[in-house]
Design a protein around this motif. Sequence first.
Motif, PDB file in Angstrom:
ATOM      1  N   LEU A   3       1.645  48.658  -7.408  1.00 27.59           N
ATOM      2  CA  LEU A   3       1.833  49.222  -6.076  1.00 27.59           C
ATOM      3  C   LEU A   3       1.107  50.537  -5.877  1.00 27.59           C
ATOM      4  CD1 LEU A   3       5.656  48.648  -5.472  1.00 27.59           C
ATOM      5  CD2 LEU A   3       3.771  47.126  -4.927  1.00 27.59           C
ATOM      6  N   ASP A   4       0.893  51.213  -6.953  1.00 31.74           N
ATOM      7  CA  ASP A   4       0.393  52.574  -6.800  1.00 31.74           C
ATOM      8  C   ASP A   4      -1.026  52.769  -7.323  1.00 31.74           C
ATOM      9  OD1 ASP A   4       1.231  54.980  -5.688  1.00 31.74           O
ATOM     10  OD2 ASP A   4       1.506  55.876  -7.673  1.00 31.74           O
ATOM     11  N   LYS A   5      -1.445  51.887  -8.219  1.00 30.77           N
ATOM     12  CA  LYS A   5      -2.766  52.072  -8.831  1.00 30.77           C
ATOM     13  C   LYS A   5      -3.637  50.855  -8.520  1.00 30.77           C
ATOM     14  CE  LYS A   5      -1.700  55.966 -10.682  1.00 30.77           C
ATOM     15  NZ  LYS A   5      -0.352  56.019 -11.088  1.00 30.77           N
ATOM     16  N   GLY A   6      -4.741  50.720  -9.205  1.00 33.34           N
ATOM     17  CA  GLY A   6      -5.646  49.621  -8.921  1.00 33.34           C
ATOM     18  C   GLY A   6      -6.643  50.061  -7.869  1.00 33.34           C
ATOM     19  N   ILE A   7      -7.698  49.285  -7.735  1.00 32.65           N
ATOM     20  CA  ILE A   7      -8.748  49.714  -6.826  1.00 32.65           C
ATOM     21  C   ILE A   7      -8.308  49.526  -5.378  1.00 32.65           C
ATOM     22  CG2 ILE A   7     -10.020  47.553  -6.598  1.00 32.65           C
ATOM     23  CD1 ILE A   7     -12.536  49.409  -7.186  1.00 32.65           C
ATOM     24  N   VAL A   8      -8.656  50.499  -4.568  1.00 34.80           N
ATOM     25  CA  VAL A   8      -8.275  50.447  -3.160  1.00 34.80           C
ATOM     26  C   VAL A   8      -9.483  50.067  -2.326  1.00 34.80           C
ATOM     27  CG1 VAL A   8      -7.384  51.748  -1.198  1.00 34.80           C
ATOM     28  CG2 VAL A   8      -6.534  52.226  -3.496  1.00 34.80           C
ATOM     29  N   ILE A   9      -9.440  48.883  -1.766  1.00 32.21           N
ATOM     30  CA  ILE A   9     -10.498  48.424  -0.875  1.00 32.21           C
ATOM     31  C   ILE A   9      -9.808  48.046   0.429  1.00 32.21           C
ATOM     32  CG2 ILE A   9     -12.113  46.518  -0.446  1.00 32.21           C
ATOM     33  CD1 ILE A   9     -13.212  48.161  -2.638  1.00 32.21           C
ATOM     34  N   ALA A  10     -10.338  48.559   1.524  1.00 36.20           N
ATOM     35  CA  ALA A  10      -9.703  48.213   2.793  1.00 36.20           C
ATOM     36  C   ALA A  10     -10.036  46.776   3.143  1.00 36.20           C
ATOM     37  CB  ALA A  10     -10.187  49.152   3.883  1.00 36.20           C
ATOM     38  N   GLY A  11      -9.034  45.939   3.202  1.00 43.10           N
ATOM     39  CA  GLY A  11      -9.246  44.549   3.583  1.00 43.10           C
ATOM     40  C   GLY A  11      -9.146  44.406   5.090  1.00 43.10           C
ATOM     41  N   HIS A  34     -19.968  46.349  -2.016  1.00 45.77           N
ATOM     42  CA  HIS A  34     -19.601  47.165  -3.175  1.00 45.77           C
ATOM     43  C   HIS A  34     -20.223  46.660  -4.479  1.00 45.77           C
ATOM     44  CE1 HIS A  34     -16.683  49.572  -0.976  1.00 45.77           C
ATOM     45  NE2 HIS A  34     -16.230  48.464  -0.426  1.00 45.77           N
ATOM     46  N   GLU A  35     -21.187  45.765  -4.355  1.00 43.10           N
ATOM     47  CA  GLU A  35     -21.740  45.117  -5.547  1.00 43.10           C
ATOM     48  C   GLU A  35     -22.089  46.108  -6.657  1.00 43.10           C
ATOM     49  OE1 GLU A  35     -25.350  42.947  -4.827  1.00 43.10           O
ATOM     50  OE2 GLU A  35     -25.642  42.580  -6.979  1.00 43.10           O
ATOM     51  N   ARG A  85     -11.837  53.931  -3.933  1.00 42.11           N
ATOM     52  CA  ARG A  85     -13.040  53.707  -3.129  1.00 42.11           C
ATOM     53  C   ARG A  85     -12.883  54.292  -1.735  1.00 42.11           C
ATOM     54  NH1 ARG A  85     -16.635  52.956  -6.677  1.00 42.11           N
ATOM     55  NH2 ARG A  85     -15.645  51.874  -8.380  1.00 42.11           N
ATOM     56  N   ALA A  86     -14.017  54.488  -1.122  1.00 44.43           N
ATOM     57  CA  ALA A  86     -13.988  54.934   0.265  1.00 44.43           C
ATOM     58  C   ALA A  86     -13.265  53.868   1.087  1.00 44.43           C
ATOM     59  CB  ALA A  86     -15.400  55.115   0.770  1.00 44.43           C
ATOM     60  N   LYS A  87     -12.582  54.321   2.108  1.00 44.85           N
ATOM     61  CA  LYS A  87     -11.786  53.387   2.894  1.00 44.85           C
ATOM     62  C   LYS A  87     -12.666  52.516   3.795  1.00 44.85           C
ATOM     63  CE  LYS A  87      -7.525  54.622   1.829  1.00 44.85           C
ATOM     64  NZ  LYS A  87      -7.064  55.984   1.837  1.00 44.85           N
ATOM     65  N   SER A  88     -13.850  53.000   4.076  1.00 43.86           N
ATOM     66  CA  SER A  88     -14.720  52.283   5.012  1.00 43.86           C
ATOM     67  C   SER A  88     -15.226  50.990   4.406  1.00 43.86           C
ATOM     68  CB  SER A  88     -15.912  53.144   5.367  1.00 43.86           C
ATOM     69  OG  SER A  88     -16.797  53.174   4.269  1.00 43.86           O
ATOM     70  N   ARG A  89     -15.599  50.107   5.258  1.00 44.62           N
ATOM     71  CA  ARG A  89     -16.033  48.812   4.790  1.00 44.62           C
ATOM     72  C   ARG A  89     -17.076  48.345   5.780  1.00 44.62           C
ATOM     73  NH1 ARG A  89     -15.244  43.728   4.541  1.00 44.62           N
ATOM     74  NH2 ARG A  89     -14.148  42.975   6.360  1.00 44.62           N
ATOM     75  N   GLY A  90     -17.890  47.379   5.390  1.00 50.66           N
ATOM     76  CA  GLY A  90     -18.982  46.945   6.258  1.00 50.66           C
ATOM     77  C   GLY A  90     -18.470  46.426   7.589  1.00 50.66           C
ATOM     78  N   LEU A  91     -18.324  47.327   8.531  1.00 54.77           N
ATOM     79  CA  LEU A  91     -17.763  46.907   9.814  1.00 54.77           C
ATOM     80  C   LEU A  91     -18.710  45.974  10.565  1.00 54.77           C
ATOM     81  CD1 LEU A  91     -15.941  50.065  11.181  1.00 54.77           C
ATOM     82  CD2 LEU A  91     -14.949  47.921  10.381  1.00 54.77           C
ATOM     83  N   SER A  92     -19.995  46.251  10.415  1.00 52.98           N
ATOM     84  CA  SER A  92     -20.961  45.406  11.118  1.00 52.98           C
ATOM     85  C   SER A  92     -20.818  43.959  10.643  1.00 52.98           C
ATOM     86  CB  SER A  92     -22.379  45.907  10.873  1.00 52.98           C
ATOM     87  OG  SER A  92     -22.575  46.070   9.485  1.00 52.98           O
TER      88      SER A  92
END
Lengths: 96, 274
Positions: free
Chosen positions: A22-30, B102-103, B259-266
């Motif tokens: 819940l707190d760690k791991g890679i954060v990628i905005a889905g 992010h490759e 990682r940065a919160k941004s993502r390929g919006l396009s």
Amino acid sequence: MTQQMMHANQATNLADILERVLDKGIVIAGDIKIQLADIDLLNIKIRLLIASVDKALEMGINWWQQDSYLSTKAKDRAMVNENKALKKRLERLEAK
Amino acid sequence: MLIYVYCITNKEPNLNGAKELVRGLYFISEQGLYAVVSEEKEEEFDQANLEKNLSNLEWIKQLAVLHEKVIEQIMEQAGVIPFKFGTLFNNEQNLKAMLVEHEDEFKTDLDQLADKEEWGVKVYCDKEKLKQTVDVQNEEIKKIDDEINASSPGKAFILKKKKEELLDVVLSKTLNTYIQESFDQLGQHCEESRLNRVLPKEVTGRKGEMILNAAYLVAKDQVTRFNQEADRLNPDGKEKGISLDVSGPWPPYNFCLPRAKSRGLSANKKINNE
């Protein structure tokens, strides 16, 4: 192999898992934003993760706080000052 | 259907074992990266239900444990980058776009994490027990004890208070030294280390207080050394009131850079939901 066994044998505590998952791991905005911190998970976080820095401090474990020495010092100094002020006040009162 | 991401790896994963945990598990590959995913019902994660689900401890518990178990299966085969709980995509294209975006970072991370494992170290302290051992070992305290025995009740009361204070000081000193030494010693057998917040008793369910919560990234060929060192540092737990617990190997949750919160919006816009 043996390491894997160890993992199982040590009956990995649920807290260990939650703490990481819940707190760690890679954060990628889905595509769906789960604001773990914003929603009600907060309540779990408080129950599970939020810090017990206070508790540690209670026990005198403060070695990782680099400024702990300074802050203790600062506290001492504040106390000395307060004492002085109180003494002066007392003297003034007694003089009357 | 939504796509839930567990982890990524750079070797085609064999999902036979993990599929027993999550039936719909599969992988999506792009640029030599493999995302291990499962399809999840949208209802579970839509606004209204999500809030409800997130306040349901059982729901979270179940998913979090599955999340961990799936990644554990994959990491037996290859290095992984574990994702944080609840990373979801609307469709395969969006997920692939993320992998493309992010490759480089993913590949660099996977290279750096190759042949390394995360190990956790937690130290617990039963303060009362520790006090008893300090009690008999410390000269100053012994002296006060003698004085107490030879004093009038009034004086003894004051001396006892003094003894308590002294005990606290000695105790924190002992603990500080122990923790510092353990953290440093174990650090010599690892690539990286992280200090995490200690967890409260209600969570750990332990009698003693957690006083150290650390994570180490350990090279696989150092794991035995690391564990030996941990054994050596573990005092006769029950007697001394301190115990040092090791857990692992874990997926490297603590060693993935945020990682940065941004993502390929396009990319996201171009690909509409079906």
